[in-house]
Design a protein around this motif. Sequence first.
Motif, PDB file in Angstrom:
ATOM      1  N   THR A 196      15.316  10.522  -3.617  1.00 54.18           N
ATOM      2  CA  THR A 196      14.559  10.991  -2.467  1.00 54.18           C
ATOM      3  C   THR A 196      14.212  12.445  -2.721  1.00 54.18           C
ATOM      4  N   LEU A 197      13.411  13.007  -1.870  1.00 57.12           N
ATOM      5  CA  LEU A 197      12.951  14.369  -2.056  1.00 57.12           C
ATOM      6  C   LEU A 197      13.150  15.134  -0.753  1.00 57.12           C
ATOM      7  N   ASN A 198      13.909  16.210  -0.817  1.00 58.96           N
ATOM      8  CA  ASN A 198      14.079  17.083   0.348  1.00 58.96           C
ATOM      9  C   ASN A 198      13.001  18.163   0.294  1.00 58.96           C
ATOM     10  N   LEU A 199      12.458  18.484   1.441  1.00 58.29           N
ATOM     11  CA  LEU A 199      11.445  19.536   1.539  1.00 58.29           C
ATOM     12  C   LEU A 199      11.998  20.617   2.441  1.00 58.29           C
ATOM     13  N   TYR A 200      11.929  21.854   1.959  1.00 55.36           N
ATOM     14  CA  TYR A 200      12.367  23.016   2.733  1.00 55.36           C
ATOM     15  C   TYR A 200      11.203  23.958   2.900  1.00 55.36           C
ATOM     16  N   GLY A 222       0.808  -1.187   0.000  1.00 52.22           N
ATOM     17  CA  GLY A 222       0.000   0.000   0.000  1.00 52.22           C
ATOM     18  C   GLY A 222       0.852   1.251   0.000  1.00 52.22           C
ATOM     19  N   LYS A 223       0.189   2.358  -0.085  1.00 59.54           N
ATOM     20  CA  LYS A 223       0.843   3.663  -0.116  1.00 59.54           C
ATOM     21  C   LYS A 223       1.386   4.001   1.274  1.00 59.54           C
ATOM     22  N   ARG A 224       2.657   4.386   1.323  1.00 60.50           N
ATOM     23  CA  ARG A 224       3.286   4.699   2.609  1.00 60.50           C
ATOM     24  C   ARG A 224       3.705   6.146   2.750  1.00 60.50           C
ATOM     25  N   VAL A 225       3.734   6.867   1.662  1.00 59.85           N
ATOM     26  CA  VAL A 225       4.153   8.266   1.729  1.00 59.85           C
ATOM     27  C   VAL A 225       3.171   9.139   0.956  1.00 59.85           C
ATOM     28  N   PRO A 226       3.010  10.382   1.389  1.00 58.80           N
ATOM     29  CA  PRO A 226       2.109  11.282   0.668  1.00 58.80           C
ATOM     30  C   PRO A 226       2.738  11.746  -0.641  1.00 58.80           C
ATOM     31  N   SER A 227       1.910  12.191  -1.563  1.00 60.29           N
ATOM     32  CA  SER A 227       2.402  12.744  -2.824  1.00 60.29           C
ATOM     33  C   SER A 227       3.073  14.091  -2.549  1.00 60.29           C
ATOM     34  N   GLU A 228       3.793  14.604  -3.535  1.00 64.49           N
ATOM     35  CA  GLU A 228       4.429  15.914  -3.389  1.00 64.49           C
ATOM     36  C   GLU A 228       3.377  16.987  -3.091  1.00 64.49           C
ATOM     37  N   GLU A 229       2.270  16.933  -3.812  1.00 66.75           N
ATOM     38  CA  GLU A 229       1.208  17.920  -3.617  1.00 66.75           C
ATOM     39  C   GLU A 229       0.633  17.831  -2.203  1.00 66.75           C
ATOM     40  N   GLU A 230       0.447  16.601  -1.717  1.00 63.01           N
ATOM     41  CA  GLU A 230      -0.084  16.420  -0.364  1.00 63.01           C
ATOM     42  C   GLU A 230       0.895  16.956   0.686  1.00 63.01           C
ATOM     43  N   MET A 231       2.193  16.743   0.483  1.00 65.61           N
ATOM     44  CA  MET A 231       3.180  17.252   1.436  1.00 65.61           C
ATOM     45  C   MET A 231       3.161  18.772   1.498  1.00 65.61           C
ATOM     46  N   VAL A 232       3.158  19.409   0.329  1.00 65.88           N
ATOM     47  CA  VAL A 232       3.132  20.874   0.288  1.00 65.88           C
ATOM     48  C   VAL A 232       1.874  21.380   0.985  1.00 65.88           C
ATOM     49  N   LEU A 234      10.430  21.851  -2.839  1.00 66.41           N
ATOM     50  CA  LEU A 234      10.817  20.454  -2.934  1.00 66.41           C
ATOM     51  C   LEU A 234      12.061  20.355  -3.807  1.00 66.41           C
ATOM     52  N   GLU A 235      13.023  19.563  -3.372  1.00 66.93           N
ATOM     53  CA  GLU A 235      14.263  19.401  -4.128  1.00 66.93           C
ATOM     54  C   GLU A 235      14.597  17.920  -4.241  1.00 66.93           C
ATOM     55  N   PRO A 236      14.442  17.367  -5.434  1.00 63.23           N
ATOM     56  CA  PRO A 236      14.787  15.950  -5.595  1.00 63.23           C
ATOM     57  C   PRO A 236      16.297  15.747  -5.587  1.00 63.23           C
ATOM     58  N   LEU A 237      16.720  14.616  -5.100  1.00 60.34           N
ATOM     59  CA  LEU A 237      18.125  14.234  -5.085  1.00 60.34           C
ATOM     60  C   LEU A 237      18.399  13.485  -6.383  1.00 60.34           C
ATOM     61  N   THR A 238      18.957  14.200  -7.385  1.00 57.52           N
ATOM     62  CA  THR A 238      19.077  13.623  -8.721  1.00 57.52           C
ATOM     63  C   THR A 238      20.495  13.502  -9.253  1.00 57.52           C
ATOM     64  N   GLY A 239      21.470  14.120  -8.624  1.00 57.95           N
ATOM     65  CA  GLY A 239      22.832  14.103  -9.156  1.00 57.95           C
ATOM     66  C   GLY A 239      23.415  12.706  -9.258  1.00 57.95           C
ATOM     67  N   LYS A 240      24.359  12.547 -10.175  1.00 63.48           N
ATOM     68  CA  LYS A 240      24.959  11.225 -10.400  1.00 63.48           C
ATOM     69  C   LYS A 240      25.513  10.626  -9.114  1.00 63.48           C
ATOM     70  N   ASP A 241      26.136  11.444  -8.277  1.00 64.38           N
ATOM     71  CA  ASP A 241      26.720  10.953  -7.034  1.00 64.38           C
ATOM     72  C   ASP A 241      25.812  11.163  -5.829  1.00 64.38           C
ATOM     73  N   GLN A 242      24.610  11.651  -6.048  1.00 68.61           N
ATOM     74  CA  GLN A 242      23.689  11.907  -4.946  1.00 68.61           C
ATOM     75  C   GLN A 242      22.793  10.692  -4.739  1.00 68.61           C
ATOM     76  N   ILE A 243      23.310   9.741  -4.005  1.00 67.78           N
ATOM     77  CA  ILE A 243      22.547   8.535  -3.709  1.00 67.78           C
ATOM     78  C   ILE A 243      22.507   8.339  -2.200  1.00 67.78           C
ATOM     79  N   LEU A 244      21.537   7.593  -1.748  1.00 70.45           N
ATOM     80  CA  LEU A 244      21.362   7.365  -0.319  1.00 70.45           C
ATOM     81  C   LEU A 244      22.225   6.227   0.221  1.00 70.45           C
ATOM     82  N   TYR A 245      22.740   5.406  -0.640  1.00 65.51           N
ATOM     83  CA  TYR A 245      23.393   4.179  -0.219  1.00 65.51           C
ATOM     84  C   TYR A 245      24.888   4.199  -0.480  1.00 65.51           C
ATOM     85  N   ASN A 246      25.579   3.270   0.111  1.00 66.83           N
ATOM     86  CA  ASN A 246      26.993   3.091  -0.149  1.00 66.83           C
ATOM     87  C   ASN A 246      27.159   2.833  -1.644  1.00 66.83           C
ATOM     88  N   PRO A 247      27.934   3.673  -2.347  1.00 68.56           N
ATOM     89  CA  PRO A 247      28.052   3.518  -3.807  1.00 68.56           C
ATOM     90  C   PRO A 247      28.562   2.139  -4.237  1.00 68.56           C
TER      91      PRO A 247
END
Length: 110
Positions: A100-104, A1-11, A24-37
């Motif tokens: 992932t998506l950062n929210l400021y 099931g759905k575990r996180v709200p949509s971008e619109e719902e978060m805003v 909202l700022e997505p983490l999109t760079g080539k080296d911008q990953i959450l895990y051990n490369p």
Amino acid sequence: GKRVPSEEEMVKMFKEVGFQDVKLEPLTGKDQILYNPELYFNVRSFIDIDNFKRTDSTFSLCTEEELQKAVEKVKEMEANGTLDTWFADKEKERQTFGQTLNLYATKPMR
């Protein structure tokens, strides 16, 4: 099931409780990953899920059954020769939409 709200719902949620300048700022760079490369870019390392899931606490949101089902799917793709193409497609998506998506936001002092 759905575990996180949509971008619109978060805003909307943040604005409803008085936050302003919600961005909202997505983490999109080539080296911008959450895990051990070394683990992330070797898609087969996911098969050792007990080791791989230690790379990020978000895996705690999954049940053991869900994790095992995902491991079986990766093994199946590896066996039928589609794993590398699947991962390459997912990498294109990650670099476009983000892993992932950062929210400021700011909230005025009262």
